[in-house]
Structures are given as C-alpha cells and as structure tokens.
Enzyme design. Structure first.
Site, mmCIF file in Angstrom:
data_model
loop_
_atom_site.group_PDB
_atom_site.id
_atom_site.type_symbol
_atom_site.label_atom_id
_atom_site.label_comp_id
_atom_site.label_asym_id
_atom_site.label_seq_id
_atom_site.Cartn_x
_atom_site.Cartn_y
_atom_site.Cartn_z
ATOM 1 C CD GLU A 267 1.142 9.015 2.453
ATOM 2 O OE1 GLU A 267 1.880 9.790 1.833
ATOM 3 O OE2 GLU A 267 1.114 7.799 2.236
ATOM 4 C CD GLU A 480 -1.254 5.597 -0.168
ATOM 5 O OE1 GLU A 480 -0.084 5.687 -0.587
ATOM 6 O OE2 GLU A 480 -2.011 6.572 -0.053
ATOM 7 C CG PHE A 546 3.983 3.299 -6.764
ATOM 8 C CD1 PHE A 546 4.361 2.629 -5.608
ATOM 9 C CD2 PHE A 546 4.734 4.396 -7.173
ATOM 10 C CE1 PHE A 546 5.451 3.048 -4.877
ATOM 11 C CE2 PHE A 546 5.826 4.815 -6.435
ATOM 12 C CZ PHE A 546 6.191 4.137 -5.281
#
Ligand code: PNW
Length: 587
Positions: A267, A480, A546
């Site tokens: 990312e 992801e 998460f």
C-alpha cells in the site's frame, strides 16, 4: 563537537577529524574544508545507540523465548449460531439459502489470513532488531497514536508464532500472509546482516509448512529502518532503490524455494502519504512537503520494479506482486463534474501505481500533468522495467466511497495549487446524496477507523472494474479485507467480543460478492482476511480491532471470533479444494 543528537540532521559522508596541532576540530569532505555549521560526521553508531538516541526505553513481554504449540482443543472449533440471514428471498431463491449451485471457487484458489510484522510481532529490540520509523513515531511523537500505545509487545507473535500458526491450521486456513521486518534482517537497513532474524523467519516459514499452511511473504509493510530515513530521507531518495533490492535479494535467496507468493510493498498509496513525517524527529530532506508523497511513489516504483526483475532473474517459482489499496469509487451524482472528480480520484490513488505496473510503465495523464513539474520523468528503460512487474493484481479492498467535485468545481481546483483538495481535486463521502435519502453507504466501522464502512454490495462492480481497467493477466487477489467492529475494545465479556455480527455479515457478504463476480467471469484468484489476530492498528493503537481472532493483550490469550467461522465456511460450502484442518487435539 557535533552533537550525536543532531548529527542525523546534517549531511552525512563528511568526515570529522581532530586537528593534531591546534586541537580544534576541522571538517573535511575530502576536497575542501567546510564551515563547522554545515558539517556532519560519520558516526560509529551501533544498534543500541540507535535505540537510545531516537526511541528510548521499550517495554518487554513476560514471555521472551519461542513457545511450542499445543493442539487446538475441539471444543474451540465449534462454530457459532447463525448471525446473519439472507434478506427476504423470493421463492426461486430459497435453495440459495443453503447453497447456490452456480457459485464455485475454482481449484487452486488460495485463501487465508494476513498480518504485518510491526503490528503483531512485538519484541522490538530483541535478537538484534534495529528501530524503524514507527518505533520513533509511537514512542516520541506525542499524540501520534490515539492512546500513545506502542508496538513494543503487540501480540508477542515473535515468540508465539507457533501457536498462532497452529490455531489457523486447526480451522483449515490455507495461507498465512505475514511481512518480514526489514530492520530485523538489516538493523541499519543496509550493511550488516542479522542472522538471528533470518533464522527466525526461516522457522516461521517452516512452521507454516509443517502445519499445512502456505506461507506468503510481504517484504515491506511500512516499517522503514530508521537509519535509512535519517541517512537519506528513506523513500524520498532514490538511494533506497539499491538498499531495497539488496534486502529483496537476501530474502528471496534464503526463502525463495519455500514461498509461493511474494509481495514487494504494501500500500504505497498509504505509506507514501505518511510523508511528510512530523517535523523535528527525522532527517529533513528539504523536499517541499506537498511533493513528498510523489517522490516516495517514484522511488517505490523503481524499487519494486527492480526487485521484481531480480526475483524473476533468480528463478523464483512463485508470483511476485505489488499491493495497492483503496475502495470502489462511485460518482455521487450523474453530473459530468462528479464523473471528472471520480476519475481523478482513481488516477491519484490506484492509478498512480496500477497504471505504471500493469499498463504503461508511467503515470495516468492527470498525475503526470502534476508531477512533471518536479519529478524526473521515467526513462524508456525504467518504463519497460516497471511495466508488467506484478504477476497478480493484489488489492486491499475494504470499502467503497462516493466522490464528487469540490464545491468550486474541478477546473477551478486544478488551476489553483493552493486549493486544499489540490492536486486530486475530488471530494468524497460515505453518505448517499440527500436526494437518495442521505443514508450511510453501509454500517460504519469503529469510530477510530472512520474511512471504513461495510459496503459489500459494491464489491462485484468493483471486481469488474479492476479486471476491465487494469486487465491483470494473473487475475485479482483481494489481499486484505476486513472490518473493525464498532466499540469492540469497550466490550468486557469474551463471549460478547467474539460474537461480532457486523464483521460476520461483512465476511459472508463479501465472499458472496466474490462468488457472484467469479460466476460472471471475473478472474479472482485469492483472498486474505485482515487480520489473523487483533493487533496494533497503527495510529489507532489497540483500540480499533480488525482481528478475526480476539487477543487479550494482558494475557496474550487468543479466541476465534464468529467472523472467522463465517469466512472459513465460504470455502467449505463453495470451495473446489477441500478445507483440511491440521493440528486439532482433544477437547
Ligand atoms: C491496511 N483506506 O491499511 C493496512 O495494510 C493494514 O496494516 C491495516 O491494519 C489495515 O489496512 C486496517 O486499517 C489501510 O483508507 C489503511 O482505505 C487505510 C485504508 C485502507 C487500508
């Protein structure tokens, strides 16, 4: 004397010597004498110095040696009662409540769970690890994370990895995707190699294989070795290309025969936008702040491209891919200005990296128009190297968002470099237009992750968009996806925490969306749920969670959440390849 504390701010490569006759220091860069104020030193600095100067004391865990795994009791493997229901199926759809016979994950589809070194490992100073910029950000920059929490202990996975791998094996998880800490392997990011770290990751990989889980490795998940930031500005300098490639060479060489899926960088849209780093803690390169993300992007593309070509020349069997991120972008209205703004948002996010790596070797025109004012253009040779340098379209696709023109319009923003939305010149929202009722696009995640809403109904369209736009030959992997259940960190009882209805429906509906897209011809090849366990959510600390496993951060106990069963169930129902549990013991 030049203070050790300020030495990193000054140009390096200039030697400091004591004048033998006068006793006053003179400073020489090898060709001429320069005034003391412009001077730096080649410090003979060791890893302990780096920690002491730039980070300070760190906490350590009670457990600080590798722990062996014990079999997972069958009592922990009982799935929860149903937490989500299909909405009002009509008569024709009723069979779909059990299983839809037109849905299938193809054979060879890979799926699993993901993590990143700095978010789960802890043990930050152990076995020779050098500091990364994140150790400084969380230790030194007051308020940088919500509750000033650090990565010092995190999930202590550096020592608990065997049990963590056993726990996913017991549910039949096919892949574990983790990242290697660059500053463990090279405490200074370059130069001396830390063999203890290499032995550690060797054992993580071997433990995965032993428990029937395929290891998948990311080289860089944001934890830049601090030394490189202070030496030359980290990703802001092209010098990083050579260091990243040497790091890749070492890791590919050691583990290339055992890892089937490699990711170079995670990312860059996010980590390049962490530049400029907070003032006063790191070397200042002098590059104007607004330009910094794009200098980072330039060097990321070169570093990734060279590492990819190197991996191929070393004969690695597996795929090597670039990880992009971002949600589906929907024009808020059907006005032409909203369409323009939406296109600019694609170009300045996914397109910034996906167009060079998948289509042209260079930026989208809108980005080029901006960066050509200051960045060097890629040479033809560089473009050829970058183009086609990702085997799979690996995208971290959590959510979706509406885009619209700035209030003043796109054109007025594009021609005004002091507009707050310049250069992207797109506004965004998670709320439908008021003419459409003003609803949220979907359920909001934890308030500490305000960028995330459950918007799974847009996922089939998103997958089509990726395939049609970037045309990846090796297919699309959702590397992801996941959800932070609102206020989960405030819940007290374990049974309440692991009963996570929004995350569960997120996973169920996301998997359904992928199955729909596959049945419509989109080539989706794999999925990785974020994350294997609750972990350090960067600036949100441990408050936004998460994990599809709960972690008690006092005892380091883990527990499966209901969402984990929901995720695995998709493959039990619709997988071609069997889901095979490993390492299950007596309850
Ligand atoms: C990813 N967005 O970051 C990271 O790779 C993980 O390290 C992180 O823990 C996870 O998502 C959850 O946040 C993202 O704004 C950060 O769209 C922001 C966005 C997407 C992904």
């Amino acid at each position: 004397m030049v203070s050790r504390l300020t030495a990193f701010l000054l140009p390096l490569g200039v030697a400091l010597a004591q004048n033998a006759t006068s006793g006053t220091p003179t400073y020489s860069n090898g060709s001429s004498t320069v005034p003391p104020t412009a001077v730096a030193t080649q410090l003979d600095i060791n890893v302990e110095d780096l920690w002491n100067l730039f980070v300070g004391p760190v906490s350590t865990a009670a457990v600080n040696t590798t722990v062996s795994a014990t079999p997972i009791p069958t009592s922990e493997l009982v799935p929860p009662p149903g937490l989500a229901y299909p909405s009002f199926p009509n008569g024709q759809q009723i069979p779909a409540m059990v299983s839809n016979s037109s849905w299938k994950f193809p054979s060879g589809f890979w799926w699993g769970v993901a993590s990143a070194a700095f978010q789960v490992e802890g043990a930050v100073k152990d076995e020779g690890r050098g500091p990364s910029i994140w150790d400084v950000l969380l230790h030194r920059v007051t308020g940088f994370s919500t509750a000033n929490q650090t990565g010092d202990i995190a999930d202590n996975q550096y020592y608990l990895y065997k049990q963590d791998i056993a726990r996913i094996a017991a549910l039949g998880v096919q892949t574990y995707s983790f990242s290697i800490s660059w500053s463990r392997v090279f405490p200074f990011g370059r130069g001396a190699v830390n063999e203890e770290a290499l032995a550690h990751y060797q054992d993580v990989i071997d433990t995965c294989l032993e428990y029937g889980v395929e290891p998948s490795v990311t080289l860089y998940h944001w934890d830049l070795p601090l030394y490189l930031q202070n030496l030359y500005g980290g990703w802001l300098s092209e010098e990083i290309v050579g260091d990243f490639v040497e790091y890749a060479r070492l890791v590919f060489g050691r583990y290339g025969d055992k890892v089937n899926r490699w990711f170079t960088v995670n990312e860059p849209i996010v980590f390049c936008n962490t530049y400029p780093l907070p003032d006063g803690y790191f070397r200042d390169t002098g590059i104007p702040k607004k330009q910094q993300p794009f200098w980072c992007g330039h060097n990321v593309l070169l570093a990734h491209g060279e590492a990819y070509r190197l991996g191929k020349s070393m004969g690695l069997n597996g795929t090597i891919s670039f990880k992009t991120n971002g949600g589906y972008k929907i024009p808020l209205t059907n006005s032409s200005d909203d369409a323009l703004a939406t296109q600019r948002a694609w170009d300045f996010n996914e397109g910034w990296f996906a167009e060079p790596t998948f289509l042209t070797g260079d930026y989208p025109q809108n980005v080029k128009d901006y960066v050509s004012g200051f960045l060097p253009a890629f040479t033809e040779e560089q473009k050829t190297m970058i183009n086609g340098s990702s085997d799979v379209f690996a995208h971290d696709a959590y959510t979706s968002q509406f885009y619209m023109a700035p209030d003043s319009g796109v054109a007025a923003c594009v021609s005004n470099s002091s507009h707050p939305l310049y250069p992207t010149c797109a506004n965004s929202t998670y709320t439908y237009a008021s003419s459409s009722g003003g609803w949220a696009i979907g359920a909001a995640a934890d308030p500490l992750s305000p960028w995330l809403h459950k918007a799974t109904d847009w996922v089939p369209a998103f997958l089509h968009y990726m395939q049609d736009t970037w045309k990846p030959a090796g297919g699309i992997a959702i590397t992801e996806f996941g959800f932070a259940e609102p206020f989960e960190a405030l819940k007290v009882l374990k049974q309440d925490i692991v009963t996570d209805p929004i995350r569960s429906s997120y996973y169920r509906e996301y998997m359904q969306a992928i199955l729909i897209a596959i049945s419509e011809g989109v080539d989706v090849v794999g999925t990785l749920a974020w994350s294997i366990v609750d972990n350090l959510e960067w600036q949100a600390g441990y408050q936004s969670r998460f994990g599809i496993q709960y972690v008690n951060f006092t005892t380091q106990e883990r527990a499966y959440k209901a969402s984990f069963f929901e995720y695995v169930n998709a493959f039990k129902l619709y997988g071609t390849d069997p889901v095979v549990p490993h390492y299950v013991g007596e309850s």
